[in-house]
Design a protein around this motif. Structure first.
Motif, PDB file in Angstrom:
ATOM      1  N   PHE A   1      -6.906   0.557   4.215  1.00  0.00           N
ATOM      2  CA  PHE A   1      -6.440   1.932   4.375  1.00  0.00           C
ATOM      3  C   PHE A   1      -4.933   2.116   4.163  1.00  0.00           C
ATOM      4  O   PHE A   1      -4.516   3.176   3.694  1.00  0.00           O
ATOM      5  CB  PHE A   1      -6.846   2.471   5.748  1.00  0.00           C
ATOM      6  N   PRO A   2      -4.067   1.137   4.519  1.00  0.00           N
ATOM      7  CA  PRO A   2      -2.632   1.358   4.273  1.00  0.00           C
ATOM      8  C   PRO A   2      -2.281   1.619   2.816  1.00  0.00           C
ATOM      9  O   PRO A   2      -1.204   2.146   2.524  1.00  0.00           O
ATOM     10  CB  PRO A   2      -1.991   0.045   4.777  1.00  0.00           C
TER      11      PRO A   2
ATOM     12  N   ARG B   1       3.315  -2.382  -2.559  1.00  0.00           N
ATOM     13  CA  ARG B   1       2.790  -2.490  -1.192  1.00  0.00           C
ATOM     14  C   ARG B   1       2.404  -3.927  -0.863  1.00  0.00           C
ATOM     15  O   ARG B   1       2.641  -4.415   0.256  1.00  0.00           O
ATOM     16  CB  ARG B   1       1.596  -1.547  -1.010  1.00  0.00           C
ATOM     17  N   LEU B   2       1.801  -4.618  -1.819  1.00  0.00           N
ATOM     18  CA  LEU B   2       1.445  -6.019  -1.599  1.00  0.00           C
ATOM     19  C   LEU B   2       2.696  -6.875  -1.414  1.00  0.00           C
ATOM     20  O   LEU B   2       2.740  -7.748  -0.544  1.00  0.00           O
ATOM     21  CB  LEU B   2       0.610  -6.538  -2.773  1.00  0.00           C
TER      22      LEU B   2
ATOM     23  N   ALA C   1       0.783  -1.722   7.887  1.00  0.00           N
ATOM     24  CA  ALA C   1       0.309  -2.934   7.214  1.00  0.00           C
ATOM     25  C   ALA C   1       0.330  -4.144   8.137  1.00  0.00           C
ATOM     26  O   ALA C   1      -0.535  -5.026   8.049  1.00  0.00           O
ATOM     27  CB  ALA C   1       1.164  -3.212   5.973  1.00  0.00           C
ATOM     28  N   ALA C   2       1.302  -4.206   9.047  1.00  0.00           N
ATOM     29  CA  ALA C   2       1.412  -5.358   9.948  1.00  0.00           C
ATOM     30  C   ALA C   2       0.219  -5.488  10.886  1.00  0.00           C
ATOM     31  O   ALA C   2      -0.046  -6.571  11.418  1.00  0.00           O
ATOM     32  CB  ALA C   2       2.700  -5.268  10.757  1.00  0.00           C
ATOM     33  N   SER C   3      -0.510  -4.388  11.083  1.00  0.00           N
ATOM     34  CA  SER C   3      -1.677  -4.446  11.966  1.00  0.00           C
ATOM     35  C   SER C   3      -2.768  -5.361  11.420  1.00  0.00           C
ATOM     36  O   SER C   3      -3.687  -5.737  12.142  1.00  0.00           O
ATOM     37  CB  SER C   3      -2.252  -3.047  12.196  1.00  0.00           C
ATOM     38  N   MET C   4      -2.662  -5.743  10.141  1.00  0.00           N
ATOM     39  CA  MET C   4      -3.601  -6.719   9.587  1.00  0.00           C
ATOM     40  C   MET C   4      -3.512  -8.045  10.333  1.00  0.00           C
ATOM     41  O   MET C   4      -4.497  -8.777  10.419  1.00  0.00           O
ATOM     42  CB  MET C   4      -3.331  -6.947   8.100  1.00  0.00           C
ATOM     43  N   GLY C   5      -2.325  -8.367  10.869  1.00  0.00           N
ATOM     44  CA  GLY C   5      -2.140  -9.649  11.537  1.00  0.00           C
ATOM     45  C   GLY C   5      -3.036  -9.811  12.743  1.00  0.00           C
ATOM     46  O   GLY C   5      -3.835 -10.758  12.817  1.00  0.00           O
TER      47      GLY C   5
END
Length: 423
Positions: free
Chosen positions: A82-83, A250-251, A392-396
């Motif tokens: 989603f980000p 973004r990547l 994006a950091a919430s992927m961690g």
């Protein structure tokens, strides 16, 4: 002098954090009940009295790791995809989706007649939690830095209040289904916090009922700031215009965040291996377990854990961890996990009180990793990519939790296949 606008926003973010994670916590606290209380399923752990002598492991046919997986896999999908496109959807639209998913999850699990239906309801709670987290972490870029600390404290409060209310109400005799239905006021509080308490700065796009306004225009941030500058206005926001980013950009922006995301993922992996893979296997008899029934022991493990999380997630205003200490957290949490693994296998701890203390420590480590990671990102990354970086950091933490979910199921089954030591 108190800035009442900032105070409203900080209170609103605390309530949003509380409500966003509340359903997620409730589902994990109810994990054993979800698996035990379906039609046609027996329960080995639902006795209302403690057991004086333990000679078997009291395992379920499906571990609580299955609930953890259903409670996290949808959120992982959300937080890893989603980000890249969610920034085109207005925050208010996302808040409505979260509200609907929250309310639906309580109803579905409460009225479920099968494990599959229950897990579908848990998935809805996970989707709502995942969308809410990337939404409000990104939205915090529009407000004072204190909103990050407030959000983190609210998510910790969700753990403490949610797990305690579930344990207390079920212990008092209300059925798990009715306990879930009693929590339906939470989505209402969520909607009130967003639509009535939170102030919306000009940089947050506000759609109308016309469908053409439901997608945020390109360069909306820049246009708002340029229009304000032309009028000579000063915008009441801490945000700067966000850079327009392509997929490859973004990547690439994820790479500079890895030094914080990898420790966070490791802490969460070890943490949820403990919570949903190992503590379910750690049970005590009457004399060692404070006369708690077996089912109550698991529920109170969740409460004690969430106490540690709440304390640490509320601590960043008083103590910000240096980077070297953040990097120590995965080591400490992995050591914690090893202790719980050997305890689940050998049952050597003489009293449940020691387990309670270590679970508080586990929660302190996990909460500290979460709040300090996002606090550093909010303060260190370039302001024109702050909104994307925070989401994006919430992927961690999501990736770490899902790895734990996948690993905890075979680990649970392997330990269950071993002969139980005498307790």
């Amino acid at each position: 002098m108190v800035n009442w606008t900032n105070a409203r926003d900080i209170i609103a973010f605390w309530l949003l954090g509380l409500c966003n994670n509340y359903g997620y916590v409730i589902m994990l606290s109810a994990a054993e009940d979800i698996l035990d209380n379906q039609k046609g399923t027996g329960s080995t752990n639902t006795s209302n009295t403690c057991e004086t002598d333990l000679t078997s492991r009291h395992c379920n046919s499906v571990s609580a790791g299955a609930v953890l997986l259903a409670d996290n896999l949808p959120a992982l999908v959300v937080q890893t995809t989603f980000p890249f496109f969610m920034h085109r959807f207005p925050f208010g639209f996302r808040a409505v989706i979260v509200f609907v998913l929250q309310a639906a999850s309580y109803f579905i699990v409460a009225y479920s007649g099968s494990i599959a239906m229950s897990l579908a309801g848990v998935c809805m709670a996970s989707l709502g939690q995942g969308i809410g987290e990337i939404t409000f972490l990104a939205m915090a870029a529009h407000y004072v830095p204190g909103t990050i600390a407030s959000w983190s404290s609210g998510t910790g409060g969700a753990g403490l209040i949610g797990s305690f209310s579930y344990a207390f109400i079920t212990q008092a005799g209300l059925s798990p289904s009715n306990t879930l239905l009693a929590q339906l006021f939470i989505p209402v509080v969520f909607a009130g916090a967003y639509f009535f308490l939170l102030t919306i700065p000009p940089t947050v796009y506000s759609p109308t009922f016309h469908p053409k306004t439901w997608i945020i225009p390109d360069n909306y941030d820049r246009d708002v700031f340029e229009a304000a500058e032309a009028r000579g206005d000063v915008l009441n926001t801490k945000k700067v215009p966000q850079r327009e980013l392509g997929v490859m950009e973004r990547l690439k922006l994820i790479v500079p965040l890895l030094y914080l995301m990898i420790p966070l993922a490791t802490v969460y992996c070890a943490e949820y291996m403990i919570n949903q893979g190992l503590t379910e296997l750690i049970i005590f008899n009457c004399s060692q377990g404070l006369n708690l029934p077996l089912s109550s022991q698991y529920r109170w493990y969740q409460v004690i854990y969430q106490l540690g999380v709440f304390i640490s997630r509320s601590s960043v205003k008083f103590f910000e961890m240096p980077l070297w200490l953040i990097w120590c957290l995965p080591i400490l949490q992995c050591a914690n996990m090893l202790f719980f693994f050997f305890e689940a296998v050998y049952w050597f701890t003489p009293t449940i009180i020691i387990i309670f203390v270590l679970i508080v420590f586990e929660g302190l480590l996990g909460g500290s990793a979460y709040v300090n990671t996002y606090n550093k990102i909010h303060k260190k990354v370039s302001p024109d990519v702050c909104e994307y970086s925070l989401s994006a950091a919430s992927m961690g933490n999501s990736l770490g939790t899902n790895i734990a979910a996948f690993l905890s199921i075979p680990l649970y089954n392997w330990v269950c296949g071993m002969k139980a030591p005498h307790r």
